[in-house]
Motif scaffolding. Structure first.
Motif, PDB file in Angstrom:
ATOM      1  N   SER A 249       0.730  -1.215  -0.081  1.00  0.00           N
ATOM      2  CA  SER A 249      -0.102   0.001   0.056  1.00  0.00           C
ATOM      3  C   SER A 249       0.820   1.201   0.037  1.00  0.00           C
ATOM      4  O   SER A 249       0.212   2.320  -0.136  1.00  0.00           O
ATOM      5  CB  SER A 249      -0.968   0.117   1.248  1.00  0.00           C
ATOM      6  OG  SER A 249      -0.192   0.032   2.494  1.00  0.00           O
ATOM      7  N   THR A 250       2.158   1.318   0.160  1.00  0.00           N
ATOM      8  CA  THR A 250       3.075   2.380   0.227  1.00  0.00           C
ATOM      9  C   THR A 250       2.864   3.165  -1.028  1.00  0.00           C
ATOM     10  O   THR A 250       2.644   2.683  -2.122  1.00  0.00           O
ATOM     11  CB  THR A 250       4.565   2.150   0.356  1.00  0.00           C
ATOM     12  OG1 THR A 250       5.027   3.214   0.376  1.00  0.00           O
ATOM     13  CG2 THR A 250       4.939   1.035  -0.816  1.00  0.00           C
ATOM     14  N   PRO A 251       2.663   4.510  -0.980  1.00  0.00           N
ATOM     15  CA  PRO A 251       2.638   5.473  -2.068  1.00  0.00           C
ATOM     16  C   PRO A 251       3.829   5.638  -2.751  1.00  0.00           C
ATOM     17  O   PRO A 251       3.999   6.107  -3.933  1.00  0.00           O
ATOM     18  CB  PRO A 251       2.227   6.749  -1.396  1.00  0.00           C
ATOM     19  CG  PRO A 251       2.704   6.667   0.055  1.00  0.00           C
ATOM     20  CD  PRO A 251       2.466   5.317   0.369  1.00  0.00           C
ATOM     21  N   ALA A 252       5.173   4.846  -2.227  1.00  0.00           N
ATOM     22  CA  ALA A 252       6.047   4.915  -2.946  1.00  0.00           C
ATOM     23  C   ALA A 252       6.214   3.881  -4.234  1.00  0.00           C
ATOM     24  O   ALA A 252       5.270   3.269  -4.204  1.00  0.00           O
ATOM     25  CB  ALA A 252       7.278   4.412  -2.071  1.00  0.00           C
ATOM     26  N   ARG A 253       7.023   4.169  -5.370  1.00  0.00           N
ATOM     27  CA  ARG A 253       7.349   3.289  -6.210  1.00  0.00           C
ATOM     28  C   ARG A 253       7.911   2.219  -5.917  1.00  0.00           C
ATOM     29  O   ARG A 253       8.641   2.166  -4.594  1.00  0.00           O
ATOM     30  CB  ARG A 253       8.382   3.979  -7.400  1.00  0.00           C
ATOM     31  CG  ARG A 253       7.851   5.357  -7.880  1.00  0.00           C
ATOM     32  CD  ARG A 253       6.666   4.844  -8.929  1.00  0.00           C
ATOM     33  NE  ARG A 253       6.311   5.905  -9.843  1.00  0.00           N
ATOM     34  CZ  ARG A 253       5.490   6.070 -10.630  1.00  0.00           C
ATOM     35  NH1 ARG A 253       5.097   4.729 -11.081  1.00  0.00           N
ATOM     36  NH2 ARG A 253       5.233   7.175 -11.471  1.00  0.00           N
ATOM     37  N   ARG A 254       7.868   1.103  -6.234  1.00  0.00           N
ATOM     38  CA  ARG A 254       8.240  -0.331  -5.748  1.00  0.00           C
ATOM     39  C   ARG A 254       9.230  -1.048  -7.019  1.00  0.00           C
ATOM     40  O   ARG A 254       8.725  -1.016  -8.097  1.00  0.00           O
ATOM     41  CB  ARG A 254       7.090  -1.276  -5.538  1.00  0.00           C
ATOM     42  CG  ARG A 254       6.441  -1.043  -4.258  1.00  0.00           C
ATOM     43  CD  ARG A 254       5.236  -1.939  -3.946  1.00  0.00           C
ATOM     44  NE  ARG A 254       4.151  -1.505  -4.821  1.00  0.00           N
ATOM     45  CZ  ARG A 254       3.330  -0.711  -4.508  1.00  0.00           C
ATOM     46  NH1 ARG A 254       3.193  -0.104  -3.403  1.00  0.00           N
ATOM     47  NH2 ARG A 254       2.346  -0.530  -5.493  1.00  0.00           N
ATOM     48  N   ALA A 255      10.424  -1.548  -6.424  1.00  0.00           N
ATOM     49  CA  ALA A 255      11.239  -2.058  -7.352  1.00  0.00           C
ATOM     50  C   ALA A 255      11.853  -3.356  -6.880  1.00  0.00           C
ATOM     51  O   ALA A 255      11.762  -3.561  -5.668  1.00  0.00           O
ATOM     52  CB  ALA A 255      12.441  -0.977  -7.853  1.00  0.00           C
ATOM     53  N   LEU A 256      12.065  -4.473  -7.842  1.00  0.00           N
ATOM     54  CA  LEU A 256      12.551  -5.502  -7.351  1.00  0.00           C
ATOM     55  C   LEU A 256      14.032  -5.715  -8.300  1.00  0.00           C
ATOM     56  O   LEU A 256      14.136  -5.473  -9.494  1.00  0.00           O
ATOM     57  CB  LEU A 256      11.741  -6.620  -7.938  1.00  0.00           C
ATOM     58  CG  LEU A 256      12.008  -8.264  -7.653  1.00  0.00           C
ATOM     59  CD1 LEU A 256      12.288  -8.481  -6.231  1.00  0.00           C
ATOM     60  CD2 LEU A 256      10.997  -9.085  -8.234  1.00  0.00           C
ATOM     61  N   VAL A 257      14.839  -6.227  -7.400  1.00  0.00           N
ATOM     62  CA  VAL A 257      16.011  -6.702  -8.027  1.00  0.00           C
ATOM     63  C   VAL A 257      16.467  -7.975  -8.143  1.00  0.00           C
ATOM     64  O   VAL A 257      16.280  -8.880  -6.967  1.00  0.00           O
ATOM     65  CB  VAL A 257      17.454  -5.901  -7.292  1.00  0.00           C
ATOM     66  CG1 VAL A 257      18.794  -6.417  -8.141  1.00  0.00           C
ATOM     67  CG2 VAL A 257      17.319  -4.430  -7.259  1.00  0.00           C
ATOM     68  N   MET A 258      16.356  -8.631  -9.262  1.00  0.00           N
ATOM     69  CA  MET A 258      16.611 -10.050  -9.411  1.00  0.00           C
ATOM     70  C   MET A 258      17.786 -10.705  -9.196  1.00  0.00           C
ATOM     71  O   MET A 258      18.920  -9.894  -9.028  1.00  0.00           O
ATOM     72  CB  MET A 258      16.113 -10.622 -10.917  1.00  0.00           C
ATOM     73  CG  MET A 258      14.845 -10.412 -11.227  1.00  0.00           C
ATOM     74  SD  MET A 258      13.442 -11.135 -10.324  1.00  0.00           S
ATOM     75  CE  MET A 258      13.873 -12.993 -10.862  1.00  0.00           C
ATOM     76  N   ASN A 259      17.746 -12.094  -8.639  1.00  0.00           N
ATOM     77  CA  ASN A 259      19.202 -12.581  -8.256  1.00  0.00           C
ATOM     78  C   ASN A 259      19.743 -13.071  -9.621  1.00  0.00           C
ATOM     79  O   ASN A 259      19.344 -12.928 -10.674  1.00  0.00           O
ATOM     80  CB  ASN A 259      18.932 -14.077  -7.625  1.00  0.00           C
ATOM     81  CG  ASN A 259      18.555 -13.854  -6.215  1.00  0.00           C
ATOM     82  OD1 ASN A 259      18.536 -12.739  -5.674  1.00  0.00           O
ATOM     83  ND2 ASN A 259      17.624 -14.777  -5.501  1.00  0.00           N
ATOM     84  N   LEU A 260      21.122 -13.357  -9.409  1.00  0.00           N
ATOM     85  CA  LEU A 260      21.915 -13.445 -10.783  1.00  0.00           C
ATOM     86  C   LEU A 260      21.986 -14.910 -11.091  1.00  0.00           C
ATOM     87  O   LEU A 260      22.546 -15.443 -11.965  1.00  0.00           O
ATOM     88  CB  LEU A 260      23.244 -13.001 -10.337  1.00  0.00           C
ATOM     89  CG  LEU A 260      23.455 -11.539 -10.306  1.00  0.00           C
ATOM     90  CD1 LEU A 260      24.979 -10.949  -9.892  1.00  0.00           C
ATOM     91  CD2 LEU A 260      22.758 -10.904 -11.626  1.00  0.00           C
ATOM     92  N   GLU A 261      21.480 -15.818  -9.865  1.00  0.00           N
ATOM     93  CA  GLU A 261      21.531 -17.433  -9.914  1.00  0.00           C
ATOM     94  C   GLU A 261      20.212 -17.753  -9.646  1.00  0.00           C
ATOM     95  O   GLU A 261      19.675 -17.504  -8.554  1.00  0.00           O
ATOM     96  CB  GLU A 261      22.468 -17.959  -9.504  1.00  0.00           C
ATOM     97  CG  GLU A 261      23.898 -17.636  -9.522  1.00  0.00           C
ATOM     98  CD  GLU A 261      25.019 -18.463  -8.542  1.00  0.00           C
ATOM     99  OE1 GLU A 261      24.420 -18.811  -7.523  1.00  0.00           O
ATOM    100  OE2 GLU A 261      26.071 -18.379  -8.904  1.00  0.00           O
ATOM    101  N   SER A 262      19.144 -18.315 -10.577  1.00  0.00           N
ATOM    102  CA  SER A 262      17.962 -18.524 -10.427  1.00  0.00           C
ATOM    103  C   SER A 262      17.815 -19.980  -9.529  1.00  0.00           C
ATOM    104  O   SER A 262      16.979 -20.163  -8.776  1.00  0.00           O
ATOM    105  CB  SER A 262      17.031 -18.593 -11.391  1.00  0.00           C
ATOM    106  OG  SER A 262      17.424 -19.649 -12.715  1.00  0.00           O
ATOM    107  N   ASP A 263      18.632 -20.953  -9.853  1.00  0.00           N
ATOM    108  CA  ASP A 263      18.401 -22.472  -9.573  1.00  0.00           C
ATOM    109  C   ASP A 263      19.496 -22.553  -8.288  1.00  0.00           C
ATOM    110  O   ASP A 263      20.715 -23.152  -8.479  1.00  0.00           O
ATOM    111  CB  ASP A 263      18.619 -23.021 -10.645  1.00  0.00           C
ATOM    112  CG  ASP A 263      18.457 -24.589 -10.400  1.00  0.00           C
ATOM    113  OD1 ASP A 263      17.991 -25.112  -9.257  1.00  0.00           O
ATOM    114  OD2 ASP A 263      18.513 -25.821 -11.181  1.00  0.00           O
ATOM    115  N   THR A 264      19.228 -22.061  -7.310  1.00  0.00           N
ATOM    116  CA  THR A 264      19.973 -22.045  -6.246  1.00  0.00           C
ATOM    117  C   THR A 264      19.528 -23.273  -5.206  1.00  0.00           C
ATOM    118  O   THR A 264      18.580 -24.016  -5.532  1.00  0.00           O
ATOM    119  CB  THR A 264      19.916 -20.884  -5.341  1.00  0.00           C
ATOM    120  OG1 THR A 264      18.794 -20.752  -4.600  1.00  0.00           O
ATOM    121  CG2 THR A 264      20.593 -19.597  -6.241  1.00  0.00           C
TER     122      THR A 264
END
Length: 346
Positions: A249-264
């Motif tokens: 619900s935050t009025p802030a913008r939201r970002a996601l930084v993906m991992n560099l390895e998906s199959d951990t």
């Protein structure tokens, strides 16, 4: 001379920004980053180069290593991920580098001793000492940040120590699947290496979120999730009801930084798109503005873009991997990627 602790943040001036390293530095930019461990460390190391007001909100479910021992013996929050966040916010000056290394320093006792201090990080002990003096985790972290000249604030997601549990699916000898519930972050990470996590939860499930953390998300320009261990560092922020509601619900913008390895070890067999689908399953009301992903990691782009679209997010492909350390985010590259992503919404 004795030192009197008041619980108030001392007015210690922060070091002057190193402008030649911060061509994109914006003193008015307020960013709140959520995560834990090495993933949050990477985000904070990048944000320190571009943002003037940084708040780190850290998971408190760790039960391994030095943190686990301290948590068990002293009945306090696990300090390790909080320590790493403080270290990441140390400035690139002689003072900052010295305190960074001091916080991260681990004792190594003689082989013939009982080894009470062996592998304990000095920063963990410093943080707990401040907690004991002040009687308040948030005040203790403020004092620690002031001592270090940290470029931002570090907060626990809850002042109650949390325990993470999960259901792990694994192949059975007869060709079927077995399920078992595993409790504890270390045990869950270990079990996940032999199977696949299908559900996680936190105990106590109704633990209160830290009020200062909720306020930081409300007042930020941007809130950032990831990167990090998906089930034990990223998703916990969406498990506490108050915390999840604040993120959504935050009025802030939201970002996601993906991992560099998906199959951990925690995400066996999961694609990058699966990572996004899991986020949505735990927080159906979550939407994102932007997702930052390294193009070398995302091989199935149509599938990934479809999962991002379900979160209403724009995907920004940017090379953020370190050339020297594959699988690790380069702070400067990530800082540039975040700056460019933020600029898209100015």
């Amino acid at each position: 001379m004795s030192l009197h602790f008041t619980g108030q943040l001392p007015l210690t001036p922060l070091p002057t920004p190193v402008t030649r390293q911060r061509s994109h530095y914006d003193p008015a930019l307020s960013v709140t980053a959520l995560g834990g461990g090495h993933g949050l460390y990477a985000t904070l190391s990048a944000l320190r180069l571009i943002a003037g007001e940084i708040t780190a909100i850290v998971t408190v479910a760790d039960d391994g290593g030095s943190s686990g021992t301290i948590r068990q013996e002293m009945d306090v929050l696990p300090p390790g991920d909080l320590r790493m966040a403080l270290a990441a916010l140390c400035d690139d000056t002689d003072w900052g580098r010295t305190w960074h290394d001091t916080l991260q320093y681990r004792f190594s006792t003689r082989p013939d001793s009982e080894g009470t201090l062996n592998n304990h990080a000095l920063g963990n002990l410093l943080i707990v000492a401040l907690w004991e003096q002040l009687g308040n985790p948030v005040d203790g972290l403020r004092w620690a940040g002031a001592l270090l000249g940290a470029r931002g604030s570090v907060l626990p997601m809850s002042t109650v120590p949390l325990t993470i549990s999960g259901t792990v699916l694994a192949d059975h000898d007869n060709g079927g699947l077995t399920t078992r519930t595993v409790s504890g972050q270390v045990a869950l990470a270990t079990a996940a290496a032999q199977g696949r996590v299908s559900h996680i939860s936190l105990f106590p499930a109704d633990a209160p979120a830290t009020p200062e953390s909720l306020e930081a998300m409300e007042l930020a320009d941007w809130v950032i999730l990831g990167p990090g261990s998906w089930y034990t560092s990223v998703l916990p922020h969406l498990l506490l009801p108050q915390q999840r509601d604040a993120v959504c619900s935050t009025p802030a913008r939201r970002a996601l930084v993906m991992n560099l390895e998906s199959d951990t070890s925690e995400t066996t067999g999961m694609s990058p798109a699966d990572h996004l689908n899991v986020l949505q399953s735990y927080a159906p009301n979550l939407t994102l503005d932007v997702i930052i992903a390294d193009p070398d990691v995302i091989t199935q782009r149509d599938e990934f873009r479809a999962a991002a679209e379900a979160l209403k997010a724009e995907v920004v492909f940017s090379r953020v991997m370190s050339k020297q350390s594959p699988g690790v985010h380069d702070p400067l590259r990530l800082a540039v990627a975040l700056h460019e992503a933020f600029d898209r919404f100015d």
